[in-house]
Design a protein around this motif. Structure first.
Motif, PDB file in Angstrom:
ATOM      1  N   ALA A   1     108.922  60.493 -18.367  1.00 14.81           N
ATOM      2  CA  ALA A   1     109.668  61.610 -18.949  1.00 14.81           C
ATOM      3  C   ALA A   1     110.415  62.377 -17.861  1.00 14.81           C
ATOM      4  O   ALA A   1     111.569  62.786 -18.049  1.00 14.81           O
ATOM      5  CB  ALA A   1     108.720  62.537 -19.708  1.00 14.81           C
ATOM      6  N   GLN A   2     109.774  62.561 -16.722  1.00 13.01           N
ATOM      7  CA  GLN A   2     110.438  63.246 -15.613  1.00 13.01           C
ATOM      8  C   GLN A   2     111.651  62.460 -15.135  1.00 13.01           C
ATOM      9  O   GLN A   2     112.711  63.030 -14.855  1.00 13.01           O
ATOM     10  CB  GLN A   2     109.454  63.434 -14.462  1.00 13.01           C
ATOM     11  CG  GLN A   2     108.347  64.433 -14.752  1.00 13.01           C
ATOM     12  CD  GLN A   2     107.329  64.491 -13.623  1.00 13.01           C
ATOM     13  OE1 GLN A   2     107.032  63.479 -12.989  1.00 13.01           O
ATOM     14  NE2 GLN A   2     106.799  65.667 -13.371  1.00 13.01           N
ATOM     15  N   ARG A   3     111.508  61.148 -15.033  1.00  7.83           N
ATOM     16  CA  ARG A   3     112.626  60.317 -14.575  1.00  7.83           C
ATOM     17  C   ARG A   3     113.762  60.314 -15.602  1.00  7.83           C
ATOM     18  O   ARG A   3     114.938  60.330 -15.238  1.00  7.83           O
ATOM     19  CB  ARG A   3     112.161  58.880 -14.321  1.00  7.83           C
ATOM     20  CG  ARG A   3     111.031  58.732 -13.307  1.00  7.83           C
ATOM     21  CD  ARG A   3     111.396  59.272 -11.927  1.00  7.83           C
ATOM     22  NE  ARG A   3     110.387  58.925 -10.952  1.00  7.83           N
ATOM     23  CZ  ARG A   3     109.553  59.786 -10.378  1.00  7.83           C
ATOM     24  NH1 ARG A   3     109.622  61.071 -10.702  1.00  7.83           N
ATOM     25  NH2 ARG A   3     108.669  59.381  -9.485  1.00  7.83           N
ATOM     26  N   LEU A   4     113.412  60.297 -16.879  1.00 11.27           N
ATOM     27  CA  LEU A   4     114.441  60.308 -17.914  1.00 11.27           C
ATOM     28  C   LEU A   4     115.208  61.627 -17.917  1.00 11.27           C
ATOM     29  O   LEU A   4     116.401  61.657 -18.218  1.00 11.27           O
ATOM     30  CB  LEU A   4     113.812  60.073 -19.287  1.00 11.27           C
ATOM     31  CG  LEU A   4     113.334  58.650 -19.575  1.00 11.27           C
ATOM     32  CD1 LEU A   4     112.584  58.601 -20.899  1.00 11.27           C
ATOM     33  CD2 LEU A   4     114.498  57.667 -19.593  1.00 11.27           C
ATOM     34  N   GLU A   5     114.539  62.712 -17.601  1.00 15.81           N
ATOM     35  CA  GLU A   5     115.235  63.995 -17.538  1.00 15.81           C
ATOM     36  C   GLU A   5     116.363  63.950 -16.512  1.00 15.81           C
ATOM     37  O   GLU A   5     117.429  64.531 -16.717  1.00 15.81           O
ATOM     38  CB  GLU A   5     114.250  65.111 -17.194  1.00 15.81           C
ATOM     39  CG  GLU A   5     113.373  65.539 -18.361  1.00 15.81           C
ATOM     40  CD  GLU A   5     112.520  66.741 -18.027  1.00 15.81           C
ATOM     41  OE1 GLU A   5     112.415  67.077 -16.826  1.00 15.81           O
ATOM     42  OE2 GLU A   5     111.957  67.346 -18.953  1.00 15.81           O
TER      43      GLU A   5
END
Length: 291
Positions: A30-34
């Motif tokens: 999720a952090q990378r997708l942000e």
């Protein structure tokens, strides 16, 4: 034979969505997708013990939609995001009664989170926080594409479409740091069913005219392709990039990506490549001071 290059080590960031545990990799995803790093998300999912979880499927679809945006296939990205939204709980989505299209609802998700936090003992569990994060990312990606799809005046002419296509290229390729990091060997990407064109990072006439044509048809299927003559008339890539940066320098970052009337989610950052491209435009084409 040259051995494959391993993913570049990244500094571990504590997850804001919940403690580490069964969902550790999904929180990292999720952090990378942000930030827009869909390549590393696919690598993380490949070694994730929770990859069979329903939220892992949503995570993978979000990464694949960003891949489609990277190569300029906005129509396919729109379709994949629809599937991602379908994987979210009903309270985080809405369904268009006419088309059946499923879209994430940022306001509903945020209100749900605030309500639960206000209740006694209403601490968010890791899965709930992860769901909220993925719903927010889905909303952001769908909103970006929706404003490209529902604002045909952005492409009043082939020249306008080419300028906007160049801005998208800058955001998704040229200024996206993931483009210039050898994180995943091509063979591993192929194992996920995707192939990056060898000329992806090259701002060629063919690449950008195809991007522009897809944008026009995404907004209006009756529109024709952007011809080579438009590219020549605009001065090739130097002239095109100058116009794209000049136009971008006059826009607010959030309005450029999400539309002029979109709410500004404080907890959801703009992708790294978008911010870097926008900042470069501000530096290249500073606006005159009103003082």
């Amino acid at each position: 034979m040259i051995p494959p290059v391993p993913p570049r080590p990244r500094e571990e960031v504590p997850s804001p969505y919940g403690p580490d545990g069964p969902f550790r990799n999904l929180h990292r995803c999720a952090q990378r997708l942000e930030t827009g790093d869909w390549r590393e998300v696919l690598a993380l999912l490949g070694g994730d013990g929770t990859s069979t979880h329903k939220l892992a499927a949503v995570t993978r679809l979000l990464a694949l939609s960003m891949f489609q945006q990277t190569v300029g296939d906005v129509e396919q990205a729109w379709s994949v995001l629809h599937d991602a939204a379908r994987g979210l709980p009903p309270g985080f989505t809405k369904v268009d009664p006419d088309t059946g299209h499923v879209a994430a609802v940022l306001q509903g998700a945020a209100l749900m989170l605030a309500h639960e936090q206000a209740e006694p003992g209403g601490a968010q569990g890791p899965e709930r926080r992860l769901t909220l994060a993925l719903a927010g990312i889905t909303w952001r990606e769908q909103t970006e594409l929706e404003q490209l799809r529902n604002r045909p005046y952005l492409y009043a002419g082939a020249r306008d479409a080419l300028v906007r296509a160049c801005q998208e290229f800058l955001a998704w390729v040229e200024f996206a740091p993931e483009t210039w990091r050898r994180q995943i060997p091509p063979g591993q990407l192929q194992s996920f069913g995707i192939v990056l064109p060898r000329t992806l990072h090259q701002p060629t006439r063919k690449n950008l005219c195809e991007r522009a044509s897809r944008l026009r048809k995404f907004a209006d299927p009756a529109q024709g392709d952007v011809s080579d003559s438009v590219w020549a008339d605009i001065g090739g890539y130097p002239g095109l990039k100058a116009l794209a940066l000049e136009s971008l320098s006059t826009q607010h970052l959030t309005a450029w990506r999400l539309g002029p009337r979109s709410p500004v989610p404080k907890h959801l950052p703009v992708r790294t490549g978008c911010r870097a491209a926008w900042q470069f435009a501000q530096d290249c084409c500073p606006q005159p001071s009103l003082n």
